[in-house]
Design a protein around this motif. Structure first.
Motif, PDB file in Angstrom:
ATOM      1  N   TRP A 194       0.872  -1.186   0.000  1.00  0.00           N
ATOM      2  CA  TRP A 194       0.000   0.000   0.000  1.00  0.00           C
ATOM      3  C   TRP A 194       0.901   1.226   0.000  1.00  0.00           C
ATOM      4  CZ3 TRP A 194      -5.403  -0.536   0.115  1.00  0.00           C
ATOM      5  CH2 TRP A 194      -5.852  -1.860   0.315  1.00  0.00           C
ATOM      6  N   LEU A 195       0.514   2.267  -0.717  1.00  0.00           N
ATOM      7  CA  LEU A 195       1.250   3.528  -0.613  1.00  0.00           C
ATOM      8  C   LEU A 195       0.473   4.477   0.299  1.00  0.00           C
ATOM      9  CD1 LEU A 195       2.738   4.350  -4.170  1.00  0.00           C
ATOM     10  CD2 LEU A 195       3.811   3.235  -2.216  1.00  0.00           C
ATOM     11  N   VAL A 196       1.212   5.211   1.105  1.00  0.00           N
ATOM     12  CA  VAL A 196       0.625   6.162   2.045  1.00  0.00           C
ATOM     13  C   VAL A 196       1.335   7.498   1.839  1.00  0.00           C
ATOM     14  CG1 VAL A 196       0.063   6.602   4.469  1.00  0.00           C
ATOM     15  CG2 VAL A 196       0.408   4.235   3.686  1.00  0.00           C
ATOM     16  N   ALA A 197       0.587   8.544   1.545  1.00  0.00           N
ATOM     17  CA  ALA A 197       1.191   9.851   1.277  1.00  0.00           C
ATOM     18  C   ALA A 197       0.711  10.858   2.303  1.00  0.00           C
ATOM     19  CB  ALA A 197       0.830  10.322  -0.125  1.00  0.00           C
ATOM     20  N   GLN A 198       1.644  11.609   2.846  1.00  0.00           N
ATOM     21  CA  GLN A 198       1.287  12.599   3.861  1.00  0.00           C
ATOM     22  C   GLN A 198       1.422  14.009   3.299  1.00  0.00           C
ATOM     23  OE1 GLN A 198       4.045  14.390   5.811  1.00  0.00           O
ATOM     24  NE2 GLN A 198       2.594  15.561   7.044  1.00  0.00           N
ATOM     25  N   GLU A 199       0.329  14.754   3.328  1.00  0.00           N
ATOM     26  CA  GLU A 199       0.308  16.137   2.816  1.00  0.00           C
ATOM     27  C   GLU A 199       0.915  16.251   1.414  1.00  0.00           C
ATOM     28  OE1 GLU A 199       1.149  19.358   5.398  1.00  0.00           O
ATOM     29  OE2 GLU A 199      -0.436  18.721   6.756  1.00  0.00           O
ATOM     30  N   LEU A 200       0.570  15.330   0.577  1.00  0.00           N
ATOM     31  CA  LEU A 200       1.023  15.387  -0.821  1.00  0.00           C
ATOM     32  C   LEU A 200       0.215  16.479  -1.514  1.00  0.00           C
ATOM     33  CD1 LEU A 200       2.976  13.552  -2.588  1.00  0.00           C
ATOM     34  CD2 LEU A 200       0.878  12.593  -3.508  1.00  0.00           C
ATOM     35  N   ARG A 201       0.875  17.527  -1.978  1.00  0.00           N
ATOM     36  CA  ARG A 201       0.152  18.704  -2.450  1.00  0.00           C
ATOM     37  C   ARG A 201      -0.023  18.760  -3.956  1.00  0.00           C
ATOM     38  NH1 ARG A 201       0.009  22.363   1.885  1.00  0.00           N
ATOM     39  NH2 ARG A 201      -0.582  21.033   3.610  1.00  0.00           N
ATOM     40  N   ASP A 202       0.780  18.024  -4.678  1.00  0.00           N
ATOM     41  CA  ASP A 202       0.755  18.139  -6.132  1.00  0.00           C
ATOM     42  C   ASP A 202      -0.157  17.066  -6.728  1.00  0.00           C
ATOM     43  OD1 ASP A 202       2.714  19.250  -8.588  1.00  0.00           O
ATOM     44  OD2 ASP A 202       1.857  17.264  -8.911  1.00  0.00           O
ATOM     45  N   PRO A 203      -1.228  17.484  -7.422  1.00  0.00           N
ATOM     46  CA  PRO A 203      -2.153  16.477  -7.979  1.00  0.00           C
ATOM     47  C   PRO A 203      -1.485  15.565  -8.995  1.00  0.00           C
ATOM     48  CG  PRO A 203      -2.735  18.695  -8.737  1.00  0.00           C
ATOM     49  CD  PRO A 203      -1.679  18.864  -7.697  1.00  0.00           C
TER      50      PRO A 203
ATOM     51  N   GLY B 184       0.297  -5.308   9.403  1.00  0.00           N
ATOM     52  CA  GLY B 184       0.772  -4.243   8.528  1.00  0.00           C
ATOM     53  C   GLY B 184       2.063  -3.646   9.049  1.00  0.00           C
ATOM     54  N   GLN B 185       3.036  -3.497   8.140  1.00  0.00           N
ATOM     55  CA  GLN B 185       4.330  -2.912   8.486  1.00  0.00           C
ATOM     56  C   GLN B 185       4.390  -1.512   7.890  1.00  0.00           C
ATOM     57  OE1 GLN B 185       7.694  -4.208   6.123  1.00  0.00           O
ATOM     58  NE2 GLN B 185       8.985  -4.387   7.940  1.00  0.00           N
ATOM     59  N   LEU B 186       4.708  -0.521   8.709  1.00  0.00           N
ATOM     60  CA  LEU B 186       4.793   0.862   8.223  1.00  0.00           C
ATOM     61  C   LEU B 186       6.260   1.201   7.944  1.00  0.00           C
ATOM     62  CD1 LEU B 186       3.120   3.401   7.605  1.00  0.00           C
ATOM     63  CD2 LEU B 186       3.481   4.121   9.976  1.00  0.00           C
ATOM     64  N   VAL B 187       6.543   1.560   6.703  1.00  0.00           N
ATOM     65  CA  VAL B 187       7.922   1.796   6.257  1.00  0.00           C
ATOM     66  C   VAL B 187       8.041   3.212   5.695  1.00  0.00           C
ATOM     67  CG1 VAL B 187       9.706   1.083   4.610  1.00  0.00           C
ATOM     68  CG2 VAL B 187       8.201  -0.637   5.630  1.00  0.00           C
ATOM     69  N   ALA B 188       9.076   3.922   6.091  1.00  0.00           N
ATOM     70  CA  ALA B 188       9.301   5.255   5.535  1.00  0.00           C
ATOM     71  C   ALA B 188      10.706   5.390   4.978  1.00  0.00           C
ATOM     72  CB  ALA B 188       9.080   6.314   6.602  1.00  0.00           C
ATOM     73  N   ALA B 189      10.832   6.129   3.904  1.00  0.00           N
ATOM     74  CA  ALA B 189      12.138   6.576   3.437  1.00  0.00           C
ATOM     75  C   ALA B 189      12.576   7.709   4.351  1.00  0.00           C
ATOM     76  CB  ALA B 189      12.056   7.055   2.000  1.00  0.00           C
TER      77      ALA B 189
ATOM     78  N   PHE C  80       3.120  -1.012   4.204  1.00  0.00           N
ATOM     79  CA  PHE C  80       2.579   0.337   3.981  1.00  0.00           C
ATOM     80  C   PHE C  80       3.753   1.301   3.825  1.00  0.00           C
ATOM     81  CE2 PHE C  80      -1.969  -0.236   4.749  1.00  0.00           C
ATOM     82  CZ  PHE C  80      -1.976  -1.514   5.304  1.00  0.00           C
ATOM     83  N   ILE C  81       3.940   1.812   2.620  1.00  0.00           N
ATOM     84  CA  ILE C  81       5.082   2.678   2.298  1.00  0.00           C
ATOM     85  C   ILE C  81       4.657   4.136   2.447  1.00  0.00           C
ATOM     86  CG2 ILE C  81       6.681   3.395   0.489  1.00  0.00           C
ATOM     87  CD1 ILE C  81       6.339   0.554  -0.710  1.00  0.00           C
ATOM     88  N   LEU C  82       5.270   4.810   3.417  1.00  0.00           N
ATOM     89  CA  LEU C  82       4.883   6.178   3.763  1.00  0.00           C
ATOM     90  C   LEU C  82       5.826   7.187   3.116  1.00  0.00           C
ATOM     91  CD1 LEU C  82       3.223   8.168   5.543  1.00  0.00           C
ATOM     92  CD2 LEU C  82       4.754   7.589   7.442  1.00  0.00           C
TER      93      LEU C  82
ATOM     94  N   ASP D 115       7.791  12.803  14.330  1.00  0.00           N
ATOM     95  CA  ASP D 115       7.005  11.817  15.093  1.00  0.00           C
ATOM     96  C   ASP D 115       6.305  10.815  14.174  1.00  0.00           C
ATOM     97  OD1 ASP D 115       5.544  14.139  14.353  1.00  0.00           O
ATOM     98  OD2 ASP D 115       3.921  13.574  15.692  1.00  0.00           O
ATOM     99  N   TYR D 116       6.055  11.205  12.929  1.00  0.00           N
ATOM    100  CA  TYR D 116       5.498  10.247  11.975  1.00  0.00           C
ATOM    101  C   TYR D 116       6.557   9.186  11.642  1.00  0.00           C
ATOM    102  CZ  TYR D 116       1.520  13.397  10.897  1.00  0.00           C
ATOM    103  OH  TYR D 116       0.396  14.189  10.947  1.00  0.00           O
ATOM    104  N   GLU D 117       7.781   9.655  11.440  1.00  0.00           N
ATOM    105  CA  GLU D 117       8.871   8.711  11.167  1.00  0.00           C
ATOM    106  C   GLU D 117       9.080   7.768  12.347  1.00  0.00           C
ATOM    107  OE1 GLU D 117      12.583  10.293   9.972  1.00  0.00           O
ATOM    108  OE2 GLU D 117      11.832  11.124   8.088  1.00  0.00           O
ATOM    109  N   ALA D 118       8.964   8.330  13.548  1.00  0.00           N
ATOM    110  CA  ALA D 118       9.199   7.520  14.749  1.00  0.00           C
ATOM    111  C   ALA D 118       8.166   6.398  14.871  1.00  0.00           C
ATOM    112  CB  ALA D 118       9.167   8.411  15.997  1.00  0.00           C
ATOM    113  N   GLU D 119       6.988   6.625  14.334  1.00  0.00           N
ATOM    114  CA  GLU D 119       5.925   5.617  14.401  1.00  0.00           C
ATOM    115  C   GLU D 119       6.196   4.436  13.459  1.00  0.00           C
ATOM    116  OE1 GLU D 119       3.231   5.501  16.417  1.00  0.00           O
ATOM    117  OE2 GLU D 119       2.554   3.635  15.467  1.00  0.00           O
ATOM    118  N   CYS D 120       7.097   4.629  12.510  1.00  0.00           N
ATOM    119  CA  CYS D 120       7.314   3.587  11.496  1.00  0.00           C
ATOM    120  C   CYS D 120       8.027   2.373  12.087  1.00  0.00           C
ATOM    121  CB  CYS D 120       8.123   4.157  10.324  1.00  0.00           C
ATOM    122  SG  CYS D 120       7.166   5.353   9.386  1.00  0.00           S
ATOM    123  N   ASP D 121       7.695   1.198  11.536  1.00  0.00           N
ATOM    124  CA  ASP D 121       8.325  -0.050  11.962  1.00  0.00           C
ATOM    125  C   ASP D 121       9.706  -0.203  11.341  1.00  0.00           C
ATOM    126  OD1 ASP D 121       5.927  -1.033  13.355  1.00  0.00           O
ATOM    127  OD2 ASP D 121       5.079  -1.073  11.327  1.00  0.00           O
TER     128      ASP D 121
END
Lengths: 273, 273
Positions: free
Chosen positions: B125-134, B196-201, B219-221, B232-238
């Motif tokens: 799954w892809l997860v985008a945070q405050e992605l502003r560009d359509p 579900g595993q939460l992964v961030a770059a 879940f790729i954030l 804190d969002y990064e800290a939540e990642c697995d």
């Protein structure tokens, strides 16, 4: 117009320098003048650190002081450039951005001939054919920077790498990466005149992109956003690779395809050494 | 306005249906009406094959006949929708595109609640945070489709996935992929309520993205275009992973970063099975 070392304040929208700078948002004016615009302190600092100093530096009169801005001003003054102070409204008029950055600069366009490329200086090059979207073009320049590529080669009729949109999307990579523009029938003889492997993402006669036999310098060819690559362009490639397409679509966004492939090539080449 | 099965020709720019459809280019009107626009025969065919039939089908009177168009017309008529024939000029007015496709459709917006997602139905799954560009948003949907993801989860204030630009950039994936919209403080409890595993770059406390221990459903954030992810969002990642950055930049375009990571996760998971 020949900039000379000077510092002045502009308050009127109808000022000739404002009109001149604004005209550079249009391709025909950029090409005639050989100049282009870039915005933002970070981007202008990247430019300066790569040896590109703006001929005209435009600063908002509402800017905050910043040591990097002071360095930029000093570099422009030392190079005999012009420094202009103006209002955010006029900066908006120049760059077309409603929330303008505090600084913008006018630069001379670079040499974009194939002959200025040092092909062996980098393991990866991106090559885009008829890439029409300036955002995709800028994004590919940004990817070039990230993977340590030598630059981006634009084949046939691509978007202008010096457009405000492309420069913005490149996040400064327009200054760090070599850019060349050529027709396909100029590019192929140039490529074949030296070392270099031409690789395309393709659905025809292709091997899986993971673990394919990449070789440096590797030229990664990406096709037009809606048509993909012409068949004879694919046939010219030394290696055709395919990426998994698990869904209904048969292609990725051009900048995405180039990046996924570039990161695979980067990994493959790093394991060879 | 409630569409009923009908077929008619519109010749005037001031027609109320033209004005209604055109208004859907603006977010406030889309949200009020719960409708959105999509263009192009291929995209509308993807939609139909995924069970989404337009409530209103608009066709250019200069269109060429096509069997897929005939199927589309039949599906709209069978569903009690409206079929409108009009000029290319009026299609341009509706979609805002100067070279309009021969067909456009108006669809009902989908349910974008987290609860409709079947997390175990897909490995990625892809997860985008405050992605502003359509455009980035649509490109990420297209990537979701390509890697066989379940869909895209939009966190906090993102661009509207039903905007004309996002739908266009998705190349039809807006119809094939699940889309959810949630605040971060809704998303985390939902995620932690199941597997579900939460992964961030990330650049902080991260392992190399190649060969990292990915687990399905992964879940790729991806963070906001200019700010990246809050700490804190990064800290939540697995799992926090880092991609090589060989140049001056410290980040990739958001859609590019998501795609490079998604293809690595796809490869990693396929080797596990």
């Amino acid at each position: 117009m020949s900039p000379s070392s000077e510092r002045r304040t502009i308050t009127g929208f109808s000022n000739s320098t404002v009109k001149y700078l604004r005209s550079l948002r249009e391709k025909k004016h950029r090409k005639r003048e050989g100049k282009f615009l870039a915005e933002g302190l970070r981007l202008l600092t990247d430019a300066r650190e790569c040896g590109h100093v703006p001929e005209i530096l435009v600063m908002s009169d509402t800017r905050d002081p910043h040591p990097l801005l002071a360095e930029l001003e000093a570099a422009v003054a030392a190079a005999g450039g012009a420094i202009i102070e103006t209002s955010p409204d006029i900066l908006t008029k120049i760059t077309g951005k409603s929330n303008p950055q505090a600084v913008a600069g006018m630069f001379a366009e670079f040499d974009t001939s194939l002959t200025q490329l040092a092909r062996s200086a980098a393991p990866i090059w991106l090559v885009a054919q008829e890439l029409r979207d300036p955002g995709n073009l800028g994004t590919m320049l940004r990817t070039c920077d990230a993977v340590g590529a030598g630059g981006l080669i634009l084949i046939d009729d691509c978007a202008d790498p010096f457009s405000v949109e492309a420069v913005r999307a490149s996040m400064g990579a327009v200054f760090t990466q070599a850019i060349a523009q050529a027709r396909w029938d100029e590019f192929v003889p140039w490529l074949r005149g030296g070392e270099g492997q031409l690789v395309a993402a393709s659905l025809r006669d292709a091997v899986p992109y993971r673990g394919a036999p990449y070789q440096a310098p590797c030229f990664i060819l990406v096709g037009n956003e809606s048509q993909g690559l012409p068949e004879d362009y694919e046939a010219e490639c030394d290696l055709r690779v395919t990426m998994p397409m698990k869904g209904r679509a048969d292609s990725l966004n051009a900048a995405v395809a180039g990046a996924v492939l570039a990161y695979e090539v980067l990994d493959s080449l790093s394991q060879q050494t």
